[in-house]
Design an enzyme around this catalytic site. Structure first.
Site, PDB file in Angstrom:
ATOM      1  N   GLU A  74       0.840  -1.206   0.000  1.00  0.00           N
ATOM      2  CA  GLU A  74       0.000   0.000   0.000  1.00  0.00           C
ATOM      3  C   GLU A  74       0.873   1.255   0.000  1.00  0.00           C
ATOM      4  O   GLU A  74       0.614   2.213  -0.728  1.00  0.00           O
ATOM      5  CB  GLU A  74      -0.892   0.045   1.249  1.00  0.00           C
ATOM      6  CG  GLU A  74      -1.816  -1.134   1.415  1.00  0.00           C
ATOM      7  CD  GLU A  74      -1.221  -2.203   2.326  1.00  0.00           C
ATOM      8  OE1 GLU A  74      -0.058  -2.610   2.100  1.00  0.00           O
ATOM      9  OE2 GLU A  74      -1.911  -2.644   3.253  1.00  0.00           O
ATOM     10  N   CYS A 100      -2.496  -2.785   7.419  1.00  0.00           N
ATOM     11  CA  CYS A 100      -2.085  -2.593   8.815  1.00  0.00           C
ATOM     12  C   CYS A 100      -2.400  -1.147   9.210  1.00  0.00           C
ATOM     13  O   CYS A 100      -2.782  -0.330   8.366  1.00  0.00           O
ATOM     14  CB  CYS A 100      -0.591  -2.884   8.975  1.00  0.00           C
ATOM     15  SG  CYS A 100       0.490  -1.657   8.224  1.00  0.00           S
ATOM     16  N   CYS A 103      -0.357   1.586   7.249  1.00  0.00           N
ATOM     17  CA  CYS A 103      -0.846   1.812   5.886  1.00  0.00           C
ATOM     18  C   CYS A 103      -2.224   2.463   5.907  1.00  0.00           C
ATOM     19  O   CYS A 103      -2.535   3.275   5.037  1.00  0.00           O
ATOM     20  CB  CYS A 103      -0.878   0.504   5.110  1.00  0.00           C
ATOM     21  SG  CYS A 103       0.779  -0.087   4.722  1.00  0.00           S
TER      22      CYS A 103
END
Ligand code: ZN
Length: 144
Positions: A74, A100, A103
């Site tokens: 990402e 996560c 990101c």
């Protein structure tokens, strides 16, 4: 399901499959993740997890642990836009793993409005943060 929804689901499935193919570019051995950013039906960016440009193409240290400077798919897709003339505002991100929290922060700040992912993760704090920012989060089962 309405015709428009069905069409969107088919499109989502295709893009998530493309993101999964893109993940194969990753030279990381522990985990390969791919991401695409789509805007106005165009792929405006792509990314997979890996070390920053100019670094060795090895993600894991001698103990098999992921190096701290490995970028997630990402982050690579979003920072690629930062170097281009495109804008990620109002775009959709397709990513093969659940984002996560780090990101998720980048996705929010990049102005991305929709995130489609295909692999669940035990931690859901990233997804929860996206939802708090009113980003539409969609899970697609890749095997369906
Ligand atoms: Zn991440």
């Amino acid at each position: 399901m309405e015709a428009n929804e069905k069409k969107q689901l088919e499109l989502d499935k295709r893009y998530i499959r493309m993101a999964a193919i893109w993940a194969e570019n990753s030279y990381c051995t522990r985990r390969q993740v791919g991401a695409l950013i789509i805007k106005d039906k165009m792929i405006i960016s792509d990314g997979y997890n890996g070390t920053p440009s100019g670094f060795e193409n090895v993600c894991e240290d001698e103990n098999g642990l992921t190096k701290p400077y490995v970028l997630h798919a990402e982050a690579n897709a979003i920072t690629k836009i930062a170097r281009s003339n495109n804008s990620s505002a109002e775009a959709t991100m397709y990513v093969t793993a659940s984002p996560c929290i780090e990101c998720a922060k980048l996705i929010i700040q990049a102005g991305i409005k929709r995130v489609v992912y295909s692999e669940k993760y035990r931690l859901e704090d990233g997804l929860n943060l996206l939802k708090r920012a009113n980003i539409e989060v969609v899970y697609i089962d890749p095997n369906e």
